[in-house]
Write a protein that holds these residues in place. Structure first.
Motif, PDB file in Angstrom:
ATOM      1  N   LYS A 131       0.815  -1.220   0.000  1.00 18.73           N
ATOM      2  CA  LYS A 131       0.000   0.000   0.000  1.00 18.73           C
ATOM      3  C   LYS A 131       0.851   1.274   0.000  1.00 18.73           C
ATOM      4  O   LYS A 131       0.412   2.324  -0.480  1.00 18.73           O
ATOM      5  N   THR A 132       2.064   1.152   0.518  1.00 19.48           N
ATOM      6  CA  THR A 132       2.927   2.336   0.614  1.00 19.48           C
ATOM      7  C   THR A 132       4.081   2.316  -0.379  1.00 19.48           C
ATOM      8  O   THR A 132       4.599   3.367  -0.767  1.00 19.48           O
ATOM      9  N   GLY A 133       4.508   1.110  -0.787  1.00 22.32           N
ATOM     10  CA  GLY A 133       5.603   0.988  -1.740  1.00 22.32           C
ATOM     11  C   GLY A 133       6.957   0.911  -1.072  1.00 22.32           C
ATOM     12  O   GLY A 133       7.133   1.286   0.091  1.00 22.32           O
ATOM     13  N   TRP A 134       7.917   0.398  -1.814  1.00 25.41           N
ATOM     14  CA  TRP A 134       9.294   0.291  -1.348  1.00 25.41           C
ATOM     15  C   TRP A 134      10.119   1.494  -1.771  1.00 25.41           C
ATOM     16  O   TRP A 134       9.840   2.136  -2.795  1.00 25.41           O
ATOM     17  N   THR A 135      11.157   1.767  -0.988  1.00 26.78           N
ATOM     18  CA  THR A 135      12.208   2.693  -1.415  1.00 26.78           C
ATOM     19  C   THR A 135      13.452   1.864  -1.701  1.00 26.78           C
ATOM     20  O   THR A 135      13.713   0.865  -1.022  1.00 26.78           O
ATOM     21  N   VAL A 136      14.201   2.264  -2.731  1.00 25.16           N
ATOM     22  CA  VAL A 136      15.410   1.528  -3.089  1.00 25.16           C
ATOM     23  C   VAL A 136      16.576   2.487  -3.291  1.00 25.16           C
ATOM     24  O   VAL A 136      16.392   3.672  -3.586  1.00 25.16           O
ATOM     25  N   ILE A 137      17.775   1.953  -3.104  1.00 28.52           N
ATOM     26  CA  ILE A 137      18.996   2.657  -3.466  1.00 28.52           C
ATOM     27  C   ILE A 137      19.616   1.895  -4.639  1.00 28.52           C
ATOM     28  O   ILE A 137      19.173   0.796  -4.988  1.00 28.52           O
ATOM     29  N   THR A 138      20.624   2.466  -5.258  1.00 31.93           N
ATOM     30  CA  THR A 138      21.334   1.764  -6.318  1.00 31.93           C
ATOM     31  C   THR A 138      22.778   1.519  -5.890  1.00 31.93           C
ATOM     32  O   THR A 138      23.381   2.341  -5.206  1.00 31.93           O
ATOM     33  N   ALA A 229      16.916  -2.738 -21.331  1.00 29.11           N
ATOM     34  CA  ALA A 229      17.544  -2.153 -20.146  1.00 29.11           C
ATOM     35  C   ALA A 229      17.144  -0.681 -20.016  1.00 29.11           C
ATOM     36  O   ALA A 229      16.820  -0.018 -20.999  1.00 29.11           O
ATOM     37  N   PHE A 230      17.171  -0.192 -18.782  1.00 28.94           N
ATOM     38  CA  PHE A 230      16.890   1.225 -18.547  1.00 28.94           C
ATOM     39  C   PHE A 230      17.880   1.785 -17.538  1.00 28.94           C
ATOM     40  O   PHE A 230      18.452   1.055 -16.734  1.00 28.94           O
ATOM     41  N   THR A 231      18.086   3.096 -17.594  1.00 23.21           N
ATOM     42  CA  THR A 231      19.041   3.756 -16.704  1.00 23.21           C
ATOM     43  C   THR A 231      18.367   4.144 -15.387  1.00 23.21           C
ATOM     44  O   THR A 231      17.131   4.146 -15.275  1.00 23.21           O
ATOM     45  N   VAL A 232      19.190   4.498 -14.418  1.00 19.32           N
ATOM     46  CA  VAL A 232      18.659   4.973 -13.135  1.00 19.32           C
ATOM     47  C   VAL A 232      17.875   6.258 -13.349  1.00 19.32           C
ATOM     48  O   VAL A 232      16.802   6.452 -12.770  1.00 19.32           O
ATOM     49  N   ALA A 233      18.407   7.143 -14.200  1.00 17.88           N
ATOM     50  CA  ALA A 233      17.711   8.408 -14.474  1.00 17.88           C
ATOM     51  C   ALA A 233      16.339   8.153 -15.091  1.00 17.88           C
ATOM     52  O   ALA A 233      15.358   8.826 -14.747  1.00 17.88           O
ATOM     53  N   GLU A 234      16.258   7.201 -16.010  1.00 17.28           N
ATOM     54  CA  GLU A 234      14.958   6.835 -16.581  1.00 17.28           C
ATOM     55  C   GLU A 234      14.004   6.363 -15.501  1.00 17.28           C
ATOM     56  O   GLU A 234      12.814   6.706 -15.511  1.00 17.28           O
ATOM     57  N   ALA A 235      14.519   5.544 -14.600  1.00 25.12           N
ATOM     58  CA  ALA A 235      13.682   5.011 -13.539  1.00 25.12           C
ATOM     59  C   ALA A 235      13.164   6.121 -12.628  1.00 25.12           C
ATOM     60  O   ALA A 235      11.993   6.125 -12.237  1.00 25.12           O
ATOM     61  N   GLN A 236      14.041   7.055 -12.301  1.00 26.95           N
ATOM     62  CA  GLN A 236      13.633   8.151 -11.425  1.00 26.95           C
ATOM     63  C   GLN A 236      12.592   9.052 -12.092  1.00 26.95           C
ATOM     64  O   GLN A 236      11.764   9.665 -11.411  1.00 26.95           O
ATOM     65  N   ALA A 237      12.624   9.124 -13.427  1.00 28.45           N
ATOM     66  CA  ALA A 237      11.684   9.969 -14.163  1.00 28.45           C
ATOM     67  C   ALA A 237      10.449   9.202 -14.621  1.00 28.45           C
ATOM     68  O   ALA A 237       9.581   9.761 -15.308  1.00 28.45           O
ATOM     69  N   ALA A 238      10.338   7.941 -14.237  1.00 38.72           N
ATOM     70  CA  ALA A 238       9.222   7.108 -14.684  1.00 38.72           C
ATOM     71  C   ALA A 238       7.923   7.497 -13.986  1.00 38.72           C
ATOM     72  O   ALA A 238       7.913   8.186 -12.966  1.00 38.72           O
ATOM     73  N   ASP A 239       6.823   7.033 -14.544  1.00 34.61           N
ATOM     74  CA  ASP A 239       5.515   7.270 -13.931  1.00 34.61           C
ATOM     75  C   ASP A 239       5.285   6.328 -12.757  1.00 34.61           C
ATOM     76  O   ASP A 239       4.614   6.687 -11.782  1.00 34.61           O
ATOM     77  N   VAL A 259      14.932   9.979  -4.795  1.00 34.71           N
ATOM     78  CA  VAL A 259      14.056  10.673  -5.745  1.00 34.71           C
ATOM     79  C   VAL A 259      12.720   9.949  -5.813  1.00 34.71           C
ATOM     80  O   VAL A 259      12.668   8.748  -6.095  1.00 34.71           O
ATOM     81  N   LYS A 260      11.644  10.667  -5.553  1.00 37.28           N
ATOM     82  CA  LYS A 260      10.327  10.054  -5.562  1.00 37.28           C
ATOM     83  C   LYS A 260       9.901   9.714  -6.989  1.00 37.28           C
ATOM     84  O   LYS A 260      10.122  10.485  -7.917  1.00 37.28           O
ATOM     85  N   VAL A 261       9.282   8.556  -7.131  1.00 34.35           N
ATOM     86  CA  VAL A 261       8.781   8.093  -8.424  1.00 34.35           C
ATOM     87  C   VAL A 261       7.261   8.200  -8.425  1.00 34.35           C
ATOM     88  O   VAL A 261       6.599   7.726  -7.497  1.00 34.35           O
ATOM     89  N   GLY A 262       6.726   8.853  -9.452  1.00 36.68           N
ATOM     90  CA  GLY A 262       5.271   8.960  -9.561  1.00 36.68           C
ATOM     91  C   GLY A 262       4.615   9.631  -8.383  1.00 36.68           C
ATOM     92  O   GLY A 262       3.533   9.209  -7.955  1.00 36.68           O
TER      93      GLY A 262
END
Length: 286
Positions: A131-138, A229-239, A259-262
């Motif tokens: 319900k809240t979602g995970w946070t991840v680091i790279t 494949a996708f980059t970290v920047a793409e992931a951070q800018a994803a919906d 960086v918050k996603v969506g």
């Protein structure tokens, strides 16, 4: 109450189960494993996990000591004896005990070691994190090159998981050549403009059983899927972003490296995929 575990054809109290110090799984991590989820006392995607087990064993030239029906009987017996409603079954097959430590493989007639045990996880499918979602680091991906084989060489993913905990995150995404490979124990996805994007199958990532099912259900629901494949920047800018695994099912990811996603909340697509996956898997459970 002690768990009943399986070891080489016997059901034993966990404190009585012993494996030789010379077992190749212990001294060489020369072993493969699978984790099968249990919901409502039934096995989730058993056939998929068995297919991957056989593939992993074949890739390492380890014999498969049991037939599919023997694994199924054993899993069901462990669920029954340990009164598991929701949880997981961990299965490990090693190259066996050659009687001493040596880099060369033991004789082909050396019996494999087979271990299995249950983990009770009441309410496994109702995790509040969904319900809240995970946070991840790279973190850099510094694992060996055959990640498609589900071996017990898990030290680096464990280190990455601990790095995420140290930063207050739920998990870490591994990055190689600027692109995300996967999570510590899960496959990684982003959603952009309605398209589900996840890395294509190769030696670089584990061929997730949950991944295969989720992508199949997504396509059946007329969702667009792009395997690349996708980059970290793409992931951070994803919906949206999410991960899949046998124990987390479909888990939304709401933050990557701070960086918050969506907007920092689970998105509609990931949440819907989780609903579809759990519904379909419960129908097909055995």
């Amino acid at each position: 109450m002690s768990r009943t575990v399986y070891l080489n054809g016997e059901y034993l109290p966990e404190e009585e189960a012993k494996v030789s110090i010379f077992d190749r799984g212990f001294v060489m991590a020369d072993a493969v494993y699978e984790v099968v989820s249990v919901l409502d006392g039934k096995l989730i995607d058993f056939d998929g996990h068995q297919a991957r087990l056989k593939r992993s064993l074949a890739e390492l030239e380890i014999g498969n000591p049991l037939a599919d029906e023997d694994y199924l009987t054993m899993f069901r017996e462990l669920v029954s004896r340990n009164e598991i409603t929701d949880g997981m079954i961990y299965l490990q097959v090693t190259r066996g005990n050659p009687g001493d430590r040596d880099f060369t493989y033991p004789p082909e007639d050396t019996p494999q070691t087979v271990v299995a045990f249950t983990q009770s996880k009441p309410g496994l499918a109702d995790s509040p994190a969904a319900k809240t979602g995970w946070t991840v680091i790279t973190v850099p991906d510094e694992r060996w090159g055959r990640r498609d084989i589900k071996t017990t060489q898990l030290l680096y993913p464990s280190m990455a998981k601990m790095a995420s905990k140290a930063k207050g995150a739920n998990d870490a995404w591994l990055v190689e050549d600027g692109k995300v490979t996967e999570g510590t124990s899960n496959n990684a996805y982003i959603i952009k403009d309605g398209i589900i994007i996840t890395r294509e199958l190769s030696h670089d990532i584990l061929h997730g059983i949950t991944r295969a099912a989720v992508l199949r259900f997504a396509k059946e629901a007329q969702m667009k899927v792009e395997e690349r494949a996708f980059t970290v920047a793409e992931a951070q800018a994803a919906d949206e972003a999410f991960v899949t695994s046998a124990s987390a099912f479909v888990m939304p990811v709401v933050e990557i490296d701070g960086v918050k996603v969506g907007g920092g909340k689970p998105g509609n697509v990931a949440s819907r995929l989780r609903e579809i996956y759990l519904d379909e898997m419960r129908k097909a459970a055995i």
